[in-house]
Design a protein around this motif. Structure first.
Motif, PDB file in Angstrom:
ATOM      1  N   LEU A 158       0.718  -1.334  -0.139  1.00  6.57           N
ATOM      2  CA  LEU A 158      -0.098  -0.085   0.150  1.00  6.57           C
ATOM      3  C   LEU A 158       0.824   1.321  -0.166  1.00  6.57           C
ATOM      4  N   GLN A 209      -0.004   4.335  -1.109  1.00  4.88           N
ATOM      5  CA  GLN A 209      -1.073   5.822  -0.722  1.00  4.88           C
ATOM      6  C   GLN A 209      -2.153   5.511  -0.230  1.00  4.88           C
ATOM      7  N   TRP A 210      -2.762   6.116   0.955  1.00  4.23           N
ATOM      8  CA  TRP A 210      -3.872   6.072   1.357  1.00  4.23           C
ATOM      9  C   TRP A 210      -4.660   7.302   2.156  1.00  4.23           C
ATOM     10  N   ASP A 211      -5.568   7.538   1.751  1.00  3.19           N
ATOM     11  CA  ASP A 211      -6.391   8.658   1.960  1.00  3.19           C
ATOM     12  C   ASP A 211      -7.421   8.060   3.017  1.00  3.19           C
ATOM     13  N   ASP A 212      -7.308   8.246   4.359  1.00  8.77           N
ATOM     14  CA  ASP A 212      -8.403   7.451   5.346  1.00  8.77           C
ATOM     15  C   ASP A 212      -9.591   8.351   5.403  1.00  8.77           C
ATOM     16  N   TYR A 254      -9.861   5.547   0.341  1.00 13.35           N
ATOM     17  CA  TYR A 254      -9.274   4.937  -0.565  1.00 13.35           C
ATOM     18  C   TYR A 254      -7.802   5.114  -0.839  1.00 13.35           C
ATOM     19  N   GLY A 255      -7.007   4.381  -1.835  1.00 13.15           N
ATOM     20  CA  GLY A 255      -5.587   4.628  -1.828  1.00 13.15           C
ATOM     21  C   GLY A 255      -5.099   3.759  -2.997  1.00 13.15           C
ATOM     22  N   ILE A 313     -11.899   1.235   0.588  1.00 13.74           N
ATOM     23  CA  ILE A 313     -11.935   0.597   1.737  1.00 13.74           C
ATOM     24  C   ILE A 313     -12.900  -0.569   1.957  1.00 13.74           C
ATOM     25  N   ARG A 349      -7.595   0.560  10.606  1.00 10.87           N
ATOM     26  CA  ARG A 349      -7.458   0.996   9.248  1.00 10.87           C
ATOM     27  C   ARG A 349      -6.146   0.745   8.297  1.00 10.87           C
ATOM     28  N   PRO A 350      -6.328   0.707   7.076  1.00 12.30           N
ATOM     29  CA  PRO A 350      -5.075   0.499   6.228  1.00 12.30           C
ATOM     30  C   PRO A 350      -3.968   1.499   6.583  1.00 12.30           C
ATOM     31  N   VAL A 360       0.016   2.881   5.108  1.00 19.08           N
ATOM     32  CA  VAL A 360       0.778   3.099   4.106  1.00 19.08           C
ATOM     33  C   VAL A 360       2.211   2.270   4.492  1.00 19.08           C
TER      34      VAL A 360
END
Length: 200
Positions: A12, A14-17, A21-22, A37, A46-47, A49
């Motif tokens: 992973l 990149q991730w925009d919590d 999505y990422g 997600i 949560r995921p 990076v």
């Protein structure tokens, strides 16, 4: 209708919590995949990076590629401590001090400072533009060979600052290995050309 490929692994990157999505960088250098997600199986947190994941490379109803049935391979790594980042950044002033010492001992052309400063600034800007493009699905991206070429051509201090301050290209292991190789080659070339250190 959703389609699936064989199960793959990746990181992973990149991730925009807030938006949920990422993007995942598949192992083997394939193009990054969008991940939502809702594609993750049940999980307690949560995921993050840098997390290693397994997934199916599929597509949505519009035929756009995305990762599906995503599962963590192992527990996500803990966030890097700020002191670790600052230690890496110390390489920039350390190199500047080395160049100054070489200038005092053997004399260096004045334009050399300008080349490192200009290339570092240009490289930082290119990293920033690529990070902005990474947030926009389908946007044109700067190739990794171009980023490594800028680092090799005296822009590696700016690349290091961008990686740490912008959190861009600072996770993918293969990219990091080649980046540090460009740093070593650039410093070795500097020593060979402008100092007697590598001359017999």
């Amino acid at each position: 209708m959703t389609s699936f490929s064989d199960r793959q692994t990746g990181t992973l990157i990149q991730w925009d919590d807030a938006k949920g999505y990422g993007f995942i960088a598949p192992d083997g250098g394939a193009a990054r995949l969008f991940v939502h997600i809702q594609a993750f199986t049940a999980r307690a947190q949560r995921p993050v990076v840098g997390e290693r994941l397994s997934f199916h490379a599929g597509s949505d109803a519009q035929g756009k590629p995305r990762a599906l049935a995503v599962r963590p391979i192992k527990a996500p790594p803990p966030p890097a401590a700020p002191r670790d980042r600052s230690r890496v950044l110390l390489l920039v002033p350390a190199f500047a001090g080395f160049v100054l010492a070489c200038h005092l001992l053997w004399g260096l052309p004045n334009w050399l400072w300008g080349i490192y400063s200009a290339m570092s600034m240009a490289t930082f800007i290119v990293y920033a533009l690529d990070k902005r493009a990474a947030r926009q699905e389908g946007a044109w991206r700067v190739g990794e060979k171009t980023l490594h070429g800028l680092s090799l051509a005296c822009g590696w201090p700016g690349a290091l600052l961008a990686q740490q301050l912008l959190h861009h290209k600072n996770v993918k292991p293969s990219f990091r290995r080649i980046y540090w190789l460009t740093v070593i080659l650039n410093i070795a070339a500097f020593a060979a050309i402008f100092t007697p250190l590598l001359k017999s």
